[in-house]
Design an enzyme around this catalytic site. Structure first.
Site, PDB file in Angstrom:
ATOM      1  N   SER A 135       0.863  -1.184   0.000  1.00 55.75           N
ATOM      2  CA  SER A 135       0.000   0.000   0.000  1.00 55.75           C
ATOM      3  C   SER A 135       0.897   1.230   0.000  1.00 55.75           C
ATOM      4  O   SER A 135       1.691   1.415   0.925  1.00 55.75           O
ATOM      5  CB  SER A 135      -0.878  -0.040   1.254  1.00 55.75           C
ATOM      6  OG  SER A 135      -1.542   1.197   1.432  1.00 55.75           O
ATOM      7  N   LYS A 161      -1.308  -1.130  -4.333  1.00 55.16           N
ATOM      8  CA  LYS A 161      -2.423  -0.265  -3.924  1.00 55.16           C
ATOM      9  C   LYS A 161      -1.883   1.142  -3.770  1.00 55.16           C
ATOM     10  O   LYS A 161      -0.837   1.342  -3.141  1.00 55.16           O
ATOM     11  CB  LYS A 161      -2.988  -0.787  -2.608  1.00 55.16           C
ATOM     12  CG  LYS A 161      -3.828   0.196  -1.803  1.00 55.16           C
ATOM     13  CD  LYS A 161      -4.575  -0.536  -0.697  1.00 55.16           C
ATOM     14  CE  LYS A 161      -4.627   0.256   0.594  1.00 55.16           C
ATOM     15  NZ  LYS A 161      -5.306  -0.478   1.682  1.00 55.16           N
ATOM     16  N   LYS A 163      -2.883   5.103  -2.584  1.00 57.50           N
ATOM     17  CA  LYS A 163      -3.844   5.936  -1.869  1.00 57.50           C
ATOM     18  C   LYS A 163      -4.276   7.061  -2.789  1.00 57.50           C
ATOM     19  O   LYS A 163      -3.453   7.617  -3.536  1.00 57.50           O
ATOM     20  CB  LYS A 163      -3.188   6.519  -0.614  1.00 57.50           C
ATOM     21  CG  LYS A 163      -2.828   5.468   0.425  1.00 57.50           C
ATOM     22  CD  LYS A 163      -4.084   4.941   1.112  1.00 57.50           C
ATOM     23  CE  LYS A 163      -3.724   4.080   2.309  1.00 57.50           C
ATOM     24  NZ  LYS A 163      -4.947   3.560   2.971  1.00 57.50           N
ATOM     25  N   ASP A 188      -7.162   3.219  -2.852  1.00 52.96           N
ATOM     26  CA  ASP A 188      -7.825   3.322  -1.544  1.00 52.96           C
ATOM     27  C   ASP A 188      -8.033   4.800  -1.212  1.00 52.96           C
ATOM     28  O   ASP A 188      -7.068   5.558  -1.091  1.00 52.96           O
ATOM     29  CB  ASP A 188      -6.949   2.658  -0.468  1.00 52.96           C
ATOM     30  CG  ASP A 188      -7.617   2.628   0.907  1.00 52.96           C
ATOM     31  OD1 ASP A 188      -8.752   3.138   1.049  1.00 52.96           O
ATOM     32  OD2 ASP A 188      -6.991   2.094   1.854  1.00 52.96           O
ATOM     33  N   GLU A 213     -11.178   0.979  -2.901  1.00 57.25           N
ATOM     34  CA  GLU A 213     -11.414   0.738  -1.473  1.00 57.25           C
ATOM     35  C   GLU A 213     -11.959   1.989  -0.805  1.00 57.25           C
ATOM     36  O   GLU A 213     -11.427   3.085  -0.977  1.00 57.25           O
ATOM     37  CB  GLU A 213     -10.079   0.315  -0.830  1.00 57.25           C
ATOM     38  CG  GLU A 213     -10.167  -0.054   0.637  1.00 57.25           C
ATOM     39  CD  GLU A 213      -8.808  -0.515   1.189  1.00 57.25           C
ATOM     40  OE1 GLU A 213      -7.889  -0.800   0.391  1.00 57.25           O
ATOM     41  OE2 GLU A 213      -8.676  -0.587   2.419  1.00 57.25           O
ATOM     42  N   ASP A 238     -13.582  -1.092   3.752  1.00 57.60           N
ATOM     43  CA  ASP A 238     -12.627  -1.202   4.862  1.00 57.60           C
ATOM     44  C   ASP A 238     -13.315  -0.587   6.093  1.00 57.60           C
ATOM     45  O   ASP A 238     -13.988  -1.304   6.867  1.00 57.60           O
ATOM     46  CB  ASP A 238     -11.331  -0.461   4.458  1.00 57.60           C
ATOM     47  CG  ASP A 238     -10.290  -0.360   5.564  1.00 57.60           C
ATOM     48  OD1 ASP A 238     -10.553  -0.757   6.700  1.00 57.60           O
ATOM     49  OD2 ASP A 238      -9.166   0.142   5.290  1.00 57.60           O
ATOM     50  N   LYS A 262      -9.457  -6.304   8.776  1.00 58.02           N
ATOM     51  CA  LYS A 262      -8.380  -5.887   9.679  1.00 58.02           C
ATOM     52  C   LYS A 262      -8.783  -6.305  11.080  1.00 58.02           C
ATOM     53  O   LYS A 262      -9.872  -5.946  11.547  1.00 58.02           O
ATOM     54  CB  LYS A 262      -8.214  -4.365   9.663  1.00 58.02           C
ATOM     55  CG  LYS A 262      -7.608  -3.797   8.409  1.00 58.02           C
ATOM     56  CD  LYS A 262      -7.465  -2.288   8.521  1.00 58.02           C
ATOM     57  CE  LYS A 262      -6.966  -1.709   7.215  1.00 58.02           C
ATOM     58  NZ  LYS A 262      -7.106  -0.239   7.176  1.00 58.02           N
ATOM     59  N   GLY A 290      -3.892  -3.878   6.530  1.00 54.26           N
ATOM     60  CA  GLY A 290      -2.793  -3.622   7.455  1.00 54.26           C
ATOM     61  C   GLY A 290      -2.938  -2.253   8.081  1.00 54.26           C
ATOM     62  O   GLY A 290      -3.676  -1.400   7.578  1.00 54.26           O
TER      63      GLY A 290
HETATM   64  O1  OSB Z   1      -6.864   2.223   4.827  1.00 53.11           O
HETATM   65  O2  OSB Z   1      -5.840   0.405   4.603  1.00 53.11           O
HETATM   66  C1  OSB Z   1      -5.893   1.532   5.079  1.00 53.11           C
HETATM   67  C2  OSB Z   1      -2.648   2.292   6.956  1.00 53.11           C
HETATM   68  C3  OSB Z   1      -3.124   2.993   8.034  1.00 53.11           C
HETATM   69  C4  OSB Z   1      -4.482   3.253   8.118  1.00 53.11           C
HETATM   70  C5  OSB Z   1      -5.351   2.789   7.123  1.00 53.11           C
HETATM   71  C6  OSB Z   1      -4.870   2.070   6.048  1.00 53.11           C
HETATM   72  C7  OSB Z   1      -3.493   1.850   5.949  1.00 53.11           C
HETATM   73  C8  OSB Z   1      -2.876   1.182   4.813  1.00 53.11           C
HETATM   74  C9  OSB Z   1      -1.505   0.581   5.042  1.00 53.11           C
HETATM   75  O3  OSB Z   1      -3.334   1.167   3.703  1.00 53.11           O
HETATM   76  C10 OSB Z   1      -1.506  -0.886   5.014  1.00 53.11           C
HETATM   77  C11 OSB Z   1      -0.186  -1.422   5.545  1.00 53.11           C
HETATM   78  O4  OSB Z   1       0.784  -1.413   4.787  1.00 53.11           O
HETATM   79  O5  OSB Z   1      -0.130  -1.815   6.716  1.00 53.11           O
HETATM   80 MG    MG Z   2      -8.132   1.085   3.598  1.00 57.53          MG
END
Ligand code: OSB
Ligand code: MG
Length: 369
Positions: A135, A161, A163, A188, A213, A238, A262, A290
């Site tokens: 991500s 992924k 953001k 995401d 996402e 999510d 999660k 994550g």
């Molecule tokens: O939305 O998935 C998410 C990290 C912190 C808060 C929200 C998210 C995330 C990530 C990172 O996308 C995922 C990771 O590499 O742990």
């Molecule tokens: Mg997310």
């Protein structure tokens, strides 16, 4: 189970590079590590809340409060013997899933050690390795992002992924897709959009995204259903899915086609397994999300992702994607085929390196029971 001692630490691990989402930028991963002690054995869990309530309402401060003032007293009643039973006892406390998950995680680890069983076996995991992705946060420029993606693809991450947020979305995604026509790519939004942006999402349709996402509000499944009706690209939820029943409701409404699980968001492993099972029954594929976990939470995520309905590469990346140094003896590494091995030792299969953990600990409280 009689817990004799609980040790709560705040650790602060510098991130190798900042992680930016639509709700803010993190330079340091601050987390609570929960250690519990019983009959000569220790178990560890991680609370994935952040300092700032940008992803959800929980914070490090609320988690510490809820664990100390409510969860420990419930656990101390000693009228439970398995992590699942403790999870049921915790239901009396509304919300605060990350606090519950951190404590329950420590109990799962200890329970596995008491029974000399790896967590993955206790929860019905069926894989020895899990396929994984990465991500990537919001960057200063598209060339910088492209360079990062090239690096992760070299390391064999199976899915990328990125953001997104308003003004870091369509143009960026088009450039990335042009550069990498064949990769598994998804976006995401962390709730950065509203239904007014429907045309923007329609313009993304020909980019071949695996999924988008959480495009809309963190607590919504109604507007997401309206958006999903207009799109062929699957929506993955999510933030909006907090318990196993939410999956049924979202599926009934047509709010999503995929769910990110999660452990912290849904309130522990027991509830994550229930959510996984319900999604399997409904025909909704899931993947393991994550929260920039240290090696403790990461080991637990690897065991969870070994369940059979985790069919899509998730966000559980190698430790060195985040940190120069992890706090555990066996940090997660990525194999040449873009998989990560599921730990096989008892409990979560990794142990904190106490010397290293001490170095990053900024607060420590010991509660004797
Ligand atoms: O939305 O998935 C998410 C990290 C912190 C808060 C929200 C998210 C995330 C990530 C990172 O996308 C995922 C990771 O590499 O742990
Ligand atoms: Mg997310």
């Amino acid at each position: 189970m009689k817990i004799e001692k609980v040790e709560i630490r705040q650790v602060e691990l510098p991130l190798l590079s900042y992680f930016e989402t639509s709700f803010g930028r993190d330079e340091v991963r601050k987390a609570l590590i929960i250690g519990i002690h019983s009959e000569g054995l220790d178990g560890y869990g991680e609370v994935v809340a952040s300092e700032f309530p940008g992803y959800s309402y929980e914070t490090l401060g609320t988690s510490l409060h809820v664990i100390k003032d409510f969860l420990i007293p419930i656990a101390n009643k000693n009228n439970w013997s398995t992590p699942q039973e403790l999870s049921d006892r915790f239901e009396v406390v509304k919300g605060h899933p990350m606090a519950k998950a951190g404590f329950e995680g420590a109990v799962w680890d200890l329970y596995g050690r008491q029974h000399q069983q790896p967590l993955v076996n206790l929860i019905g995991g069926v894989k020895e390795k899990i396929g994984t992705g990465v991500s990537i946060g919001i960057q200063d420029s598209i060339p910088k992002l492209v360079e990062l993606i090239e690096g992760y693809l070299e390391e064999k991450y199976q899915r990328i992924k990125v953001k997104i947020k308003p003004n870091w979305d369509l143009e960026m995604l088009r450039e990335v897709r042009k550069k990498f026509p064949n990769i598994l790519l998804m976006a995401d939004a962390n709730s950065a959009y509203t239904l007014d942006d429907i045309e923007l999402f329609k313009e993304m349709e020909d980019l071949g995204l695996m999924m988008i996402e959480q495009p809309l509000s963190h607590d919504d499944i109604i507007d997401h259903a309206a958006l999903q009706k207009e799109l062929k690209t699957p929506i993955c939820l999510d933030e909006s899915i907090l318990n196993p029943d939410d999956a049924r409701k979202a599926h009934e409404l047509g709010s999503c086609k995929i769910i990110n699980i999660k452990v912290g968001r849904v309130g522990g492993l027991t509830r994550s397994i229930k959510l996984h099972d319900i999604c399997a029954d409904l025909g909704l594929p899931v993947w393991c999300g994550g929260m920039l976990e240290t090696g403790i939470g990461r080991a637990q995520n690897l065991a969870l992702a070994a369940l059979p309905n985790f069919t899509i590469p998730g966000d559980t990346s190698a430790s060195k994607r985040y940190f120069a140094e992890d706090i555990v003896d066996i940090p997660a590494v990525i194999n040449a085929d873009g998989t990560i091995d599921v730990p096989t030792g008892p409990g979560i299969g990794v142990n904190p390196d106490l010397e290293v953990m001490d170095k990053y600990t900024t607060l420590k409280q010991v509660i004797k029971l």
